[in-house]
Design an enzyme around this catalytic site. Structure first.
Site, PDB file in Angstrom:
ATOM      1  N   GLY A   1     -10.416  -8.186  -1.794  1.00  0.00           N
ATOM      2  CA  GLY A   1      -9.142  -8.354  -0.956  1.00  0.00           C
ATOM      3  C   GLY A   1      -8.517  -9.918  -1.194  1.00  0.00           C
TER       4      GLY A   1
ATOM      5  NE  ARG B   1      -4.195  -1.804   1.937  1.00  0.00           N
ATOM      6  CZ  ARG B   1      -5.077  -2.091   2.671  1.00  0.00           C
ATOM      7  NH1 ARG B   1      -4.701  -2.083   3.819  1.00  0.00           N
ATOM      8  NH2 ARG B   1      -6.193  -2.864   2.303  1.00  0.00           N
TER       9      ARG B   1
ATOM     10  CE  LYS C   1     -21.872 -12.109   5.406  1.00  0.00           C
ATOM     11  NZ  LYS C   1     -21.955 -10.813   6.492  1.00  0.00           N
TER      12      LYS C   1
HETATM   13  P1  ADP Z   1     -13.168 -11.028  -2.040  1.00  0.00           P
HETATM   14  O1  ADP Z   1     -12.498 -10.545  -0.617  1.00  0.00           O
HETATM   15  O2  ADP Z   1     -12.159 -11.310  -3.217  1.00  0.00           O
HETATM   16  O3  ADP Z   1     -14.230 -10.230  -2.076  1.00  0.00           O
HETATM   17  P2  ADP Z   1     -15.020 -12.791  -0.426  1.00  0.00           P
HETATM   18  O4  ADP Z   1     -14.237 -12.015   0.772  1.00  0.00           O
HETATM   19  O5  ADP Z   1     -16.250 -12.420  -0.664  1.00  0.00           O
HETATM   20  O6  ADP Z   1     -13.845 -12.405  -1.526  1.00  0.00           O
HETATM   21  O7  ADP Z   1     -14.658 -14.310  -0.039  1.00  0.00           O
HETATM   22  C1  ADP Z   1     -13.513 -14.958  -0.062  1.00  0.00           C
HETATM   23  C2  ADP Z   1     -13.833 -16.188   0.760  1.00  0.00           C
HETATM   24  O8  ADP Z   1     -14.661 -16.993   0.196  1.00  0.00           O
HETATM   25  C3  ADP Z   1     -12.538 -16.947   0.868  1.00  0.00           C
HETATM   26  O9  ADP Z   1     -12.292 -16.860   2.205  1.00  0.00           O
HETATM   27  C4  ADP Z   1     -13.012 -18.358   0.682  1.00  0.00           C
HETATM   28  O10 ADP Z   1     -12.320 -19.312   1.393  1.00  0.00           O
HETATM   29  C5  ADP Z   1     -14.421 -18.173   0.658  1.00  0.00           C
HETATM   30  N1  ADP Z   1     -15.030 -19.227  -0.119  1.00  0.00           N
HETATM   31  C6  ADP Z   1     -14.993 -19.441  -1.753  1.00  0.00           C
HETATM   32  N2  ADP Z   1     -15.728 -20.370  -1.881  1.00  0.00           N
HETATM   33  C7  ADP Z   1     -16.307 -20.977  -0.979  1.00  0.00           C
HETATM   34  C8  ADP Z   1     -17.317 -22.090  -0.622  1.00  0.00           C
HETATM   35  N3  ADP Z   1     -17.740 -22.830  -1.679  1.00  0.00           N
HETATM   36  N4  ADP Z   1     -17.519 -22.204   0.397  1.00  0.00           N
HETATM   37  C9  ADP Z   1     -17.186 -21.517   1.561  1.00  0.00           C
HETATM   38  N5  ADP Z   1     -16.400 -20.436   1.410  1.00  0.00           N
HETATM   39  C10 ADP Z   1     -15.898 -20.053   0.079  1.00  0.00           C
HETATM   40 MG    MG Z   2     -12.629 -10.887   1.608  1.00  0.00          MG
END
Ligand code: ADP
Ligand code: MG
Length: 410
Positions: free
Chosen positions: A354, A40, A201
């Site tokens: 992230g 960062r 989520k």
């Molecule tokens: P980002 O940070 O890229 O926006 P999110 O925070 O929404 O992504 O989600 C990331 C998390 O989603 C990771 O920790 C990953 O382990 C989880 N994840 C991905 N696929 C699944 C799944 N099928 N079941 C549970 N968790 C999942």
């Molecule tokens: Mg995340």
């Protein structure tokens, strides 16, 4: 939201002027206070260098961590200021406070091209309250405001938005790049335009799906989010993540995709396990045959092929949220393969979020991605089409003024 009419750092004449620049130096520290990832700080260097080289008197402000009770040594900006000085190869002064006597004295004594850093702006609770009096105090130390903290641009805080009520405000190079690349992808994308949404989520990302359905040619829904949609289609999803209160909404979105002629892709097959554990025994099943005692933790090979083909044919790809639990090696294959498909595609590729950005780094594809957004929450809100307070507060380009180098006639 468009940046076309907002002023940027290159529109301003800085020499001899005091500039307060909001940066995102919210770096991770280990228990001894050492910075474990300085990306960062590195990301903000172009803006800081530009200001110093153009003879501004540079005052940097950032938050670090979540101090709740005023000043605390463990949340001091000191490690960040020291690291910045090393990266720049020039001194960086650190004020002992934020708007106190030391900050004000140091700011007043700055010479052209000198750089100082204020203490952690969240040592004042007024920061997150966007308190006008606090914003005014911050502003009083400078003549211009530069916002280069995209990661907090979706927050209306005193140092990210409120301060712009008292100073001419422009964006730095980091925010400029975020807006140019993501703004173009959303306003005028090269097609086919494919978006991949995964992660954990649905509720956080549902409005992004809604807004992307108006823009994309193909929408891929995967990761933990996919199971709410598979369930809405009538499949059993066992113990997979599933938001039962969102099934109606999922059905509405599926119908909207049909109406908009968006190609909506869901997993065909899944790597499932009985437990959420790194060493859980795993096997692959089609999406209509997930056993009741299992949960989907990654996409299977048929799905990888389907998604990779869509990515291969795309001219613009936006990816937010991993398709599997990539933190566990056994369930990382889908995420690895999607990252690889993005890296190998000739498309404009944008990664936000992230965890997705971390995955791209981890698998070694970061330098093959067009743009990795520095702000998870901010990039999501941007994709949703929301106004970001840290950007809407910026000064509009003057109309009817030919002067390209003037902050006075804003
Ligand atoms: P980002 O940070 O890229 O926006 P999110 O925070 O929404 O992504 O989600 C990331 C998390 O989603 C990771 O920790 C990953 O382990 C989880 N994840 C991905 N696929 C699944 C799944 N099928 N079941 C549970 N968790 C999942
Ligand atoms: Mg995340």
């Amino acid at each position: 939201m468009s940046m076309k009419n907002k002023m940027a750092i290159s529109d301003i004449y800085f020499a001899g002027r005091r500039v307060i620049a909001r940066v995102d130096f919210n770096v991770p520290l280990d228990k001894d206070g050492n910075i474990t990832d300085d990306s960062r700080i590195v990301g903000a260097l172009p803006t800081i260098r530009y200001l110093a080289e153009n003879d501004a008197k540079v005052i940097l402000v950032s938050h670090l961590g979540r101090p709740k009770n005023g000043p605390e040594a463990k949340f001091s900006m000191k490690p960040a200021a020291v690291r910045l000085a090393q990266l720049l190869g020039r001194p960086v002064l650190l004020a002992a406070d934020v708007i106190g006597p030391d900050a004000k004295a140091k700011a007043a004594a700055l010479k052209n091209g000198e750089i100082m850093m204020l203490e952690n702006v969240r040592f004042h609770k007024e920061e997150e309250m966007n308190d006008p009096a606090f914003a005014k105090e911050l502003a009083s130390m400078a003549e211009l405001f530069v916002n280069d903290a995209f990661g907090t641009a979706h927050r209306a805080h005193a140092s990210t938005a409120g301060i712009a009520d008292y100073l001419p405000a422009v964006c730095g190079f980091l925010i400029q790049k975020e807006l140019e690349i993501m703004g173009k992808a959303l306003d005028n994308p090269e097609r086919p335009f494919v978006a991949i949404l995964g992660g954990a989520k649905v509720s956080d990302k549902i409005s992004v799906i809604e807004s992307l359905l108006d823009k994309v040619d193909t929408l891929i829904i995967c990761g933990g989010m996919a199971y709410t949609f598979l369930k809405a289609q009538g499949n059993g999803v066992g113990k997979s993540l599933c938001e039962l209160d969102k099934l109606d909404l999922a059905n509405e979105l599926l119908a909207k995709a049909v109406a908009k002629k968006v190609n909506l892709l869901l997993p065909l097959d899944n790597v499932v396990a009985k437990e959420f554990k790194a060493d859980a025994e795993s096997f692959t099943v089609p999406s209509d045959a997930i056993p009741d005692d299992c949960m989907g933790l990654d996409i299977g090979p048929k799905t990888i092929e389907l998604f990779s083909e869509a990515i291969k044919g795309a001219k613009t790809v936006i990816w937010n949220g991993p398709p599997g639990v990539f933190e566990f090696e056994r369930f990382a294959n889908g995420t690895h393969k999607i990252a690889e498909a993005l890296a190998n595609s000739g498309a404009i590729t944008i990664v936000g979020g992230g965890d997705s950005a971390a995955a791209v780094e981890q698998f070694g594809f970061a330098d093959k991605i067009t743009h990795i957004s520095t702000g998870g929450g901010a990039s999501l809100e941007f994709l949703e089409g929301k106004e970001l307070p840290g950007i809407s507060c910026l000064t509009d380009m003057p109309s009817g003024c030919d002067c390209s180098n003037c902050a006075g006639c804003h």
